[in-house]
Design a protein around this motif. Sequence first.
Motif, PDB file in Angstrom:
ATOM      1  N   LYS A 188     129.585  14.447  35.213  1.00 54.88           N
ATOM      2  CA  LYS A 188     130.560  14.074  36.236  1.00 54.88           C
ATOM      3  C   LYS A 188     130.187  12.788  36.947  1.00 54.88           C
ATOM      4  CE  LYS A 188     133.278  16.128  39.953  1.00 54.88           C
ATOM      5  NZ  LYS A 188     133.495  17.353  40.777  1.00 54.88           N
ATOM      6  N   ILE A 189     128.896  12.563  37.125  1.00 51.45           N
ATOM      7  CA  ILE A 189     128.457  11.376  37.855  1.00 51.45           C
ATOM      8  C   ILE A 189     128.822  10.087  37.106  1.00 51.45           C
ATOM      9  CG2 ILE A 189     126.145  11.286  36.807  1.00 51.45           C
ATOM     10  CD1 ILE A 189     125.077  10.469  39.565  1.00 51.45           C
ATOM     11  N   LEU A 190     129.014  10.221  35.796  1.00 55.21           N
ATOM     12  CA  LEU A 190     129.347   9.053  34.978  1.00 55.21           C
ATOM     13  C   LEU A 190     130.847   8.882  34.757  1.00 55.21           C
ATOM     14  CD1 LEU A 190     126.568   9.284  32.222  1.00 55.21           C
ATOM     15  CD2 LEU A 190     126.610   7.798  34.242  1.00 55.21           C
ATOM     16  N   HIS A 191     131.653   9.786  35.284  1.00 50.76           N
ATOM     17  CA  HIS A 191     133.093   9.723  35.068  1.00 50.76           C
ATOM     18  C   HIS A 191     133.730   8.421  35.561  1.00 50.76           C
ATOM     19  CE1 HIS A 191     133.837  14.325  34.378  1.00 50.76           C
ATOM     20  NE2 HIS A 191     133.040  13.762  33.489  1.00 50.76           N
ATOM     21  N   PRO A 192     133.320   7.890  36.726  1.00 50.47           N
ATOM     22  CA  PRO A 192     133.909   6.600  37.149  1.00 50.47           C
ATOM     23  C   PRO A 192     133.612   5.473  36.164  1.00 50.47           C
ATOM     24  CG  PRO A 192     132.872   7.712  39.006  1.00 50.47           C
ATOM     25  CD  PRO A 192     132.460   8.470  37.788  1.00 50.47           C
ATOM     26  N   VAL A 193     132.398   5.484  35.602  1.00 46.51           N
ATOM     27  CA  VAL A 193     132.035   4.477  34.608  1.00 46.51           C
ATOM     28  C   VAL A 193     132.891   4.669  33.358  1.00 46.51           C
ATOM     29  CG1 VAL A 193     130.188   3.544  33.167  1.00 46.51           C
ATOM     30  CG2 VAL A 193     129.679   4.359  35.482  1.00 46.51           C
ATOM     31  N   ALA A 194     133.071   5.939  32.967  1.00 51.26           N
ATOM     32  CA  ALA A 194     133.882   6.249  31.783  1.00 51.26           C
ATOM     33  C   ALA A 194     135.319   5.767  31.965  1.00 51.26           C
ATOM     34  CB  ALA A 194     133.861   7.750  31.517  1.00 51.26           C
ATOM     35  N   TRP A 195     135.849   5.961  33.162  1.00 50.98           N
ATOM     36  CA  TRP A 195     137.245   5.572  33.442  1.00 50.98           C
ATOM     37  C   TRP A 195     137.437   4.075  33.202  1.00 50.98           C
ATOM     38  CZ3 TRP A 195     140.349   2.366  36.231  1.00 50.98           C
ATOM     39  CH2 TRP A 195     141.690   2.753  36.387  1.00 50.98           C
ATOM     40  N   VAL A 196     136.485   3.268  33.659  1.00 55.08           N
ATOM     41  CA  VAL A 196     136.568   1.812  33.469  1.00 55.08           C
ATOM     42  C   VAL A 196     136.305   1.445  32.014  1.00 55.08           C
ATOM     43  CG1 VAL A 196     135.555  -0.406  34.091  1.00 55.08           C
ATOM     44  CG2 VAL A 196     135.892   1.349  35.854  1.00 55.08           C
ATOM     45  N   LEU A 197     135.259   2.029  31.443  1.00 56.25           N
ATOM     46  CA  LEU A 197     134.829   1.691  30.087  1.00 56.25           C
ATOM     47  C   LEU A 197     135.919   1.951  29.055  1.00 56.25           C
ATOM     48  CD1 LEU A 197     132.157   0.706  28.745  1.00 56.25           C
ATOM     49  CD2 LEU A 197     131.707   3.103  28.183  1.00 56.25           C
ATOM     50  N   GLU A 198     136.533   3.137  29.124  1.00 58.41           N
ATOM     51  CA  GLU A 198     137.520   3.514  28.109  1.00 58.41           C
ATOM     52  C   GLU A 198     138.828   2.745  28.229  1.00 58.41           C
ATOM     53  OE1 GLU A 198     137.900   7.673  28.752  1.00 58.41           O
ATOM     54  OE2 GLU A 198     138.877   7.466  30.709  1.00 58.41           O
TER      55      GLU A 198
END
Length: 322
Positions: A188-198
Amino acid sequence: MIKFLETISQSLNGLGFPALILLLGILEFSLGLYEKRWTKNERILDIVSFIFPPLVLAPVLAFLGLKFLPHIIPQYHNAFSWVPFIWGFFIIAIADDLTQYWYHRLHHQIPFLWRFHRTHHSAPYMGMAMASRQNIIYTFLFSQIYLTVILVYLGLGYPALFVRALKTLIVTFAHSSIKWDKPFYKYKILHPVAWVLERLISTPATHHAHHSSSTDDGVGYYKGNFGNMFFLWDVIFGTAHISRRYPKAYGISHYEGDEWYAQLLWPILKSKKEGSELSRRGPAVREDIVAEPVLSSADQHQPEFQTATIKSLNNLSPSAIN
């Protein structure tokens, strides 16, 4: 920082890429990710595609272009040499990748063009072995090759080298069977990064969906996700599908195992597989219609039967993007 980036791009454009791809390939094979799907025909097709179009054809076209342009527009040689590296990078990256987005998308939407791109989608697996799997004519007509050559001639050669290095990394890892983006969705802590990355670049989840053999599972989406380096184009032009999951099956649902030479050189060479899109009298886009069992007239009025029939009639091949 610029010196550091220069060193990395020079290394990757030299022996770096072959070494990286070799290591990635060894890792994929050691994990058994190709299973028994890498047949002799697929191996020959992948190896020839890996060697000839990107390592021979594209460099030759670039070389000839740079020899030809001085005779056409000599006054514009190095006209953009004053442009700072960072702006040159953005010019090359956007021009190259946006052009390829539309080139790729049109090959899914125009039936005649689909058969040139079909080779890339026929692989029933994902991995670095098939990342450069393309019909030779498809590569020869790559519009972004010629656009990039012109920009290099205008003085943006150094940024072009860096864009090539970065794009090859992103595209190779997006095709890889190693799902490197999975941790970004898991924690969950990486979800903001995932949102931008994807939404910014192509990832295994978004690009694997493009290579799915079906859309029935809500994961596969061969009607979109056309981005190569930047997935941002799909977001902008409304062709994005993000599920953070991976398809269970890849390739074309009606793949006949066309001969490697036909997949490389259609329409010069034709497939001997009857009914194939690459055969002599084959359809431009083949449609799969699953035959339903014969039921009584009473059963045919049941909602379950009606839903199944509608679903089967819409079960078109991955190429039927109309």
